[in-house]
Enzyme design. Sequence first.
Site, mmCIF file in Angstrom:
data_model
loop_
_atom_site.group_PDB
_atom_site.id
_atom_site.type_symbol
_atom_site.label_atom_id
_atom_site.label_comp_id
_atom_site.label_asym_id
_atom_site.label_seq_id
_atom_site.Cartn_x
_atom_site.Cartn_y
_atom_site.Cartn_z
ATOM 1 C CB CYS A 1 31.667 66.213 -84.566
ATOM 2 S SG CYS A 1 32.796 65.814 -83.230
HETATM 3 P P1 NAD Z 1 41.617 63.906 -81.480
HETATM 4 O O1 NAD Z 1 42.167 63.496 -82.775
HETATM 5 O O2 NAD Z 1 41.731 65.330 -81.015
HETATM 6 O O3 NAD Z 1 42.260 62.988 -80.327
HETATM 7 C C1 NAD Z 1 42.502 61.623 -80.450
HETATM 8 C C2 NAD Z 1 43.776 61.323 -79.667
HETATM 9 O O4 NAD Z 1 43.956 59.904 -79.615
HETATM 10 C C3 NAD Z 1 45.039 61.897 -80.319
HETATM 11 O O5 NAD Z 1 45.726 62.700 -79.373
HETATM 12 C C4 NAD Z 1 45.854 60.654 -80.699
HETATM 13 O O6 NAD Z 1 47.249 60.853 -80.582
HETATM 14 C C5 NAD Z 1 45.338 59.641 -79.682
HETATM 15 N N1 NAD Z 1 45.547 58.247 -80.067
HETATM 16 C C6 NAD Z 1 45.282 57.649 -81.258
HETATM 17 N N2 NAD Z 1 45.630 56.351 -81.220
HETATM 18 C C7 NAD Z 1 46.115 56.120 -79.979
HETATM 19 C C8 NAD Z 1 46.644 54.975 -79.332
HETATM 20 N N3 NAD Z 1 46.760 53.800 -79.952
HETATM 21 N N4 NAD Z 1 47.057 55.094 -78.045
HETATM 22 C C9 NAD Z 1 46.983 56.270 -77.398
HETATM 23 N N5 NAD Z 1 46.500 57.387 -77.967
HETATM 24 C C10 NAD Z 1 46.058 57.323 -79.230
HETATM 25 O O7 NAD Z 1 40.089 63.469 -81.489
HETATM 26 P P2 NAD Z 1 38.867 64.144 -80.692
HETATM 27 O O8 NAD Z 1 38.388 65.351 -81.405
HETATM 28 O O9 NAD Z 1 39.210 64.218 -79.238
HETATM 29 O O10 NAD Z 1 37.750 63.016 -80.898
HETATM 30 C C11 NAD Z 1 37.823 61.759 -80.236
HETATM 31 C C12 NAD Z 1 36.488 61.065 -80.386
HETATM 32 O O11 NAD Z 1 35.468 61.823 -79.720
HETATM 33 C C13 NAD Z 1 36.013 60.917 -81.847
HETATM 34 O O12 NAD Z 1 35.318 59.716 -81.972
HETATM 35 C C14 NAD Z 1 35.065 62.088 -82.014
HETATM 36 O O13 NAD Z 1 34.107 61.846 -83.011
HETATM 37 C C15 NAD Z 1 34.420 62.152 -80.650
HETATM 38 N N6 NAD Z 1 33.893 63.468 -80.276
HETATM 39 C C16 NAD Z 1 34.604 64.596 -80.587
HETATM 40 C C17 NAD Z 1 34.102 65.843 -80.206
HETATM 41 C C18 NAD Z 1 34.854 67.102 -80.546
HETATM 42 O O14 NAD Z 1 34.256 68.183 -80.447
HETATM 43 N N7 NAD Z 1 36.124 67.048 -80.948
HETATM 44 C C19 NAD Z 1 32.886 65.937 -79.515
HETATM 45 C C20 NAD Z 1 32.216 64.764 -79.188
HETATM 46 C C21 NAD Z 1 32.718 63.530 -79.581
#
Ligand code: NAD
Length: 445
Positions: free
Chosen positions: A279
Site C-alpha cells: 500500500c
Molecule cells: P490482492 O492482490 O491480495 O488481491 C486482489 C485479488 O483480486 C487477487 O486474489 C486476484 O486474483 C483478484 N482478481 C484480480 N482480477 C480479478 C477479476 N477480474 N475477477 C476476480 N478476481 C480478480 O490485493 P489486496 O492487497 O487485497 O488489495 C486490494 C485493494 O485493496 C488494492 O486497491 C489495495 O490498494 C487496497 N488495500 C489493500 C490493503 C492491504 O493491506 N493489502 C489495505 C487497504 C486497502
Amino acid sequence: MKVSIIGAGYVGLVTGACLAERGHQVLCVDKDPQKVDKINKGVSPIYEEGLDEILKNNINKTLVATTDLHQAVLDSEITLVAVGTPFDGKKIDLTQVKEVSAQIGNALKKKGNYHAVIVKSTVVPGTTDGVVLPLLEETSGKKAGLEFGVGMNPEFLTEGQAVADFMNPDRIVLGANDEKSMLLLEQLYAAFDGIPQLKTNSKTAEMIKYASNAMLATQISFSNEIANLCSALGGVDVVDVMKGVHLSCYLRPTAMDGSRVQAPLSSFLEAGCGFGGSCLPKDVNALIAHGVKAGSPMPLLSAVIKTNRNQPGEVIRLLEKHFASLKDVRIAILGLSFKPDTDDMRESPAIPIINELLARKARLKAYDPVASHEVRKIFPAHQLPLSETLEEALADVDAVVLVTRWAQFDEVPEILARVNPRAIFVDGRRMLDKRRFAHYEGIGL
Ligand code: NAD
C-alpha cells in the site's frame, strides 16, 4: 444482506470472512480457481491471525467462494470491488478495476432490482465516478442512480492485524452520490455499532484513503531523515531522540482517568530501513502522479519517496564499516515480510537489501517465521537458502541483518551470544537494545 465481493485477496477475503461472521450472506469471487478451492475447504490462502478460524466458522454456511462473477452479482444486492490497483511506474494501473466493472455491468443487464456497486480498492480521486460508473452504464445499458448505484468505501485494515482491524475499525468511511446506495452501505455496516462513521461523496472517500496513507509514509521518512542526520553527526542516537519526541503531549494525550497514553502514531515515528508493503509505496506514488496530472505537484511526498528509496542503502553502509568488501562475507537476513505478522513480501525493504548484497557477491541465508513460501517467488534457493530456525540462521555467519520486527527476534541477543559471539549485528529496525550485543550497528546510531 446478500453481498458479493470481487477479488479474494488480503482485503477481499478478510472483508468477506468478517462480514459473514457479522451475519451477512457473502459470495467471495476470485478469478484464481486454486484460491477459490482453498477458501471453500476452509483454508486461508494468506497468513492472517484469526482468519482460518472465522473461515472455518462460516465456510459453506454464510460464506462461499466462487469463480462465477456473473452469478454472484445476480445473487446479491451489493457488490464490493476489492481487486488490485498497482502502480505501473508512472500512474495507478486500473486494468483490474476496469475489467471487473465491465463484467459487473454485463451481469447488471439481467437484474430486476436495484444494485449497489461499491469500490473498496484504493483508487485515485475521481475513479469511481469517472471510470467505474461510465463503464457500468455502458456495459449494463442502465442509468446510474436509477437502476443501480455506485459508491466508495475505502479499507483501512493493516496486514498482520487485518481481522482485528476489520472487526473493530477506527472509522468507517461511506462514499456515495445517491441515497439508495448510501442506504445499502449503512445496512452493510449496521452491526458495527459505535464506530465513528463519515458519510461523504465517493471522490472525498477516495481522497481520505490517500491522505491517510500519505500521512503515515511521511512520518516514517521524517524519522529516517532525522536518523540519518544523527548517524552523520555522531554522539546522538535516534532511539533516544525519538523517545523524547514520543513524550510530547501530541503523541501522549491525557486519558479520561488522567493517565497518559501513547498514541499509536508513535510507532511510525521510529528509524528503520524504510517502508514497504502493498500500500504505502504504491499509494504515495499514485497520488504524486495524480497530483502532477491535476497540475498540483506534491514536492513533500516526492521527498518522502526519495528518502524511502535510499533507506535500505543505510544497512549496506553499516555493513561496509566492518568489511572492506562484502564479497564472500556470510550474512544472515532476519525477516523477509515487509512487516511482522504477515507473509506479504510485496515491496519489502528486504528485497533491495538482498539484491544489493547479491550484487556485491555476499553469501546469504535468511530466516522468516512465515514468509518462506513467498520468498521463492522472488529469490531461488541457490541465491537465498532459508534456515529452518533462528538458531540455524545465526550460526556460521560473519554478520546478521535484522529487517523485520518479528517479536521472536527478541531472543536474538542471547542466541547470538551463545552460537556466534563474533558476528556483527546490524539492526535495520532499531528493535533491540544495543547494550545486549557485543558488536552492534543500527540505523541512526
Ligand atoms: P490482492 O492482490 O491480495 O488481491 C486482489 C485479488 O483480486 C487477487 O486474489 C486476484 O486474483 C483478484 N482478481 C484480480 N482480477 C480479478 C477479476 N477480474 N475477477 C476476480 N478476481 C480478480 O490485493 P489486496 O492487497 O487485497 O488489495 C486490494 C485493494 O485493496 C488494492 O486497491 C489495495 O490498494 C487496497 N488495500 C489493500 C490493503 C492491504 O493491506 N493489502 C489495505 C487497504 C486497502
